[in-house]
Design an enzyme around this catalytic site. Structure first.
Site, PDB file in Angstrom:
ATOM      1  CB  SER A 135      -3.308   2.417  10.649  1.00 35.10           C
ATOM      2  OG  SER A 135      -3.171   2.966   9.361  1.00 35.10           O
ATOM      3  CE  LYS A 163      -3.369   4.833   6.099  1.00 41.89           C
ATOM      4  NZ  LYS A 163      -4.770   5.259   6.001  1.00 41.89           N
ATOM      5  CD  GLU A 213      -9.793   2.337   6.033  1.00 43.75           C
ATOM      6  OE1 GLU A 213      -9.191   1.386   6.604  1.00 43.75           O
ATOM      7  OE2 GLU A 213      -9.801   3.488   6.496  1.00 43.75           O
ATOM      8  CG  ASP A 238     -11.720   6.701   6.498  1.00 42.94           C
ATOM      9  OD1 ASP A 238     -12.396   7.607   6.994  1.00 42.94           O
ATOM     10  OD2 ASP A 238     -10.486   6.584   6.736  1.00 42.94           O
ATOM     11  CE  LYS A 262     -10.273   7.660   9.954  1.00 42.93           C
ATOM     12  NZ  LYS A 262      -9.456   8.019   8.776  1.00 42.93           N
ATOM     13  N   GLY A 290      -8.943   6.276  13.143  1.00 45.93           N
ATOM     14  CA  GLY A 290      -8.066   7.215  13.846  1.00 45.93           C
ATOM     15  C   GLY A 290      -7.498   8.234  12.875  1.00 45.93           C
TER      16      GLY A 290
HETATM   17  O1  OSB Z   1      -7.393   6.747   6.407  1.00 48.58           O
HETATM   18  O2  OSB Z   1      -7.526   5.818   8.280  1.00 48.58           O
HETATM   19  C1  OSB Z   1      -7.024   6.694   7.570  1.00 48.58           C
HETATM   20  C2  OSB Z   1      -4.325   8.600   9.503  1.00 48.58           C
HETATM   21  C3  OSB Z   1      -4.526   9.870   9.014  1.00 48.58           C
HETATM   22  C4  OSB Z   1      -5.474  10.083   8.051  1.00 48.58           C
HETATM   23  C5  OSB Z   1      -6.252   9.017   7.584  1.00 48.58           C
HETATM   24  C6  OSB Z   1      -6.081   7.740   8.085  1.00 48.58           C
HETATM   25  C7  OSB Z   1      -5.077   7.527   9.040  1.00 48.58           C
HETATM   26  C8  OSB Z   1      -4.740   6.219   9.572  1.00 48.58           C
HETATM   27  C9  OSB Z   1      -4.055   6.169  10.923  1.00 48.58           C
HETATM   28  O3  OSB Z   1      -4.916   5.193   8.967  1.00 48.58           O
HETATM   29  C10 OSB Z   1      -4.967   5.785  12.018  1.00 48.58           C
HETATM   30  C11 OSB Z   1      -4.340   6.028  13.383  1.00 48.58           C
HETATM   31  O4  OSB Z   1      -3.572   5.192  13.820  1.00 48.58           O
HETATM   32  O5  OSB Z   1      -4.627   7.086  13.991  1.00 48.58           O
HETATM   33 MG    MG Z   2      -8.833   5.223   6.113  1.00 47.95          MG
END
Ligand code: OSB
Ligand code: MG
Length: 368
Positions: A135, A163, A213, A238, A262, A290
């Site tokens: 990510s 993102k 997402e 998510d 998650k 994550g």
């Molecule tokens: O929306 O998936 C998400 C990190 C912090 C909060 C939200 C998100 C994320 C990530 C990183 O996309 C995922 C990772 O590599 O841990």
């Molecule tokens: Mg997300």
């Protein structure tokens, strides 16, 4: 399983580079580690509540409060037949899911260690290695993001997620497609678009994303369903999916075609297993998300993602993508196949480096 003592610690870990999403930038991870001591062993869990209440309503302070005042005393000094039985003792507390999940995680690790099996075995068994994705945050320039994608592809990551936010969406995704062609690509808005302003999202439909997402804020199941009806790109949720009940609502409404799990967001492993099983029963593609975890939370995610039901690469990247120096060892390293190996030892299968934890601990509390 007797839980003699629970120790809560706040540990500070600097990210190797700032991680920017539509809701903010993270430079320093303040992670709550939960240690559950019993049976002559220590189980470890990680609370993923972020530094501020911008992903969901929890943050490090609310989680510290919920754990210290309302959750830990319900299990510390008591005996339970299993981690999932202990989780039921946390039910009177509403919400505070990330706090609950941090504590429950320590109990699952303790249970697996007491039984002498890898955590994976308690969660339904599974494969020895898992394909993973990366990510990537919003960068100051398109060139910088393209450089990072190039490096991630060279390392072998099996899926690239970027993102997005209004103004950093169709343009950057188109540039990625022109440069790298048909790579497995996804985009995560973290709820940055307003229902009623879907034009920039409809514009993404020709880009061949594996999924889009969380386009809208968490509560907008209806807007997400309306968007999904107009998009051929699958929508993945998510933030909206706070548990199996939210998942059922989203599936009934047609708000998603892909699900992200998650454990912190749904309140722990027990609820996570029900969530996974619901996806599996309905044939909903599922991947493990994550929250920039330390090695403790990452190891638990690797075990979970190795079980049947997870069908897509997760946001579980190798340790050095996040931190120079983690609290657990050994670090997770990407194999040439773009996978992470599931640790083989009992429990989460990584060792917590106590000296490293002590060195970075800002505050600690012991119960009872
Ligand atoms: O929306 O998936 C998400 C990190 C912090 C909060 C939200 C998100 C994320 C990530 C990183 O996309 C995922 C990772 O590599 O841990
Ligand atoms: Mg997300």
């Amino acid at each position: 399983m007797r839980i003699d003592r629970v120790v809560l610690r706040e540990v500070r870990l600097s990210l190797r580079s700032p991680f920017k999403t539509s809701f903010g930038t993270t430079r320093l991870r303040r992670v709550l580690l939960v240690e559950a001591a019993g049976e002559g062993l220590s189980g470890w869990g990680e609370c993923v509540a972020p530094e501020g209440p911008f992903f969901n309503e929890e943050d490090v302070e609310t989680a510290w409060h919920a754990l210290g005042e309302h959750l830990i005393w319900r299990v510390a000094g008591r005996s339970f037949p299993s981690a999932s039985a202990a989780r039921e003792a946390l039910e009177p507390v509403r919400g505070n899911r990330m706090a609950k999940a941090g504590l429950e995680g320590a109990l699952w690790d303790l249970e697996a260690k007491a039984r002498g099996v890898p955590l994976q075995a308690l969660l339904g068994g599974g494969v020895r290695e898992i394909p993973v994705g990366i990510s990537l945050g919003i960068e100051p320039s398109a060139d910088e993001l393209l450089r990072r994608i190039e490096a991630a592809l060279a390392a072998g990551y099996r899926r690239i997620k970027v993102k997005i936010q209004p103004g950093w969406d169709e343009g950057i995704l188109g540039a990625i497609r022109r440069r790298f062609g048909p790579i497995p690509l996804t985009a995560d808005a973290n709820g940055a678009y307003r229902p009623g302003e879907e034009a920039p999202l409809l514009a993404l439909d020709g880009l061949g994303l594996e999924y889009l997402e969380q386009p809208f804020p968490a509560e907008h199941f209806l807007a997400s369903a309306d968007l999904q009806a107009r998009l051929s790109t699958p929508v993945c949720l998510d933030e909206s999916l706070t548990g199996v009940e939210a998942l059922r609502v989203a599936l009934r409404l047609g708000s998603l075609r892909v699900a992200n799990l998650k454990v912190g967001r749904v309140g722990g492993v027990s609820e996570g297993l029900r969530f996974r099983d619901r996806c599996r029963a309905g044939g909903t593609p599922l991947w493990c998300g994550g929250m920039l975890e330390s090695g403790v939370g990452r190891a638990a995610n690797v075990h979970l993602a190795s079980t049947p039901g997870f069908t897509l690469p997760g946001d579980i990247s190798e340790t050095r993508r996040y931190f120079d120096d983690d609290v657990a060892e050994p670090p997770f390293c990407l194999t040439p196949r773009g996978t992470l190996e599931v640790p083989e030892g009992p429990g989460i299968g990584v060792a917590v480096r106590r000296a490293s934890v002590e060195e970075r601990t800002g505050r600690a509390a012991s119960f009872p």
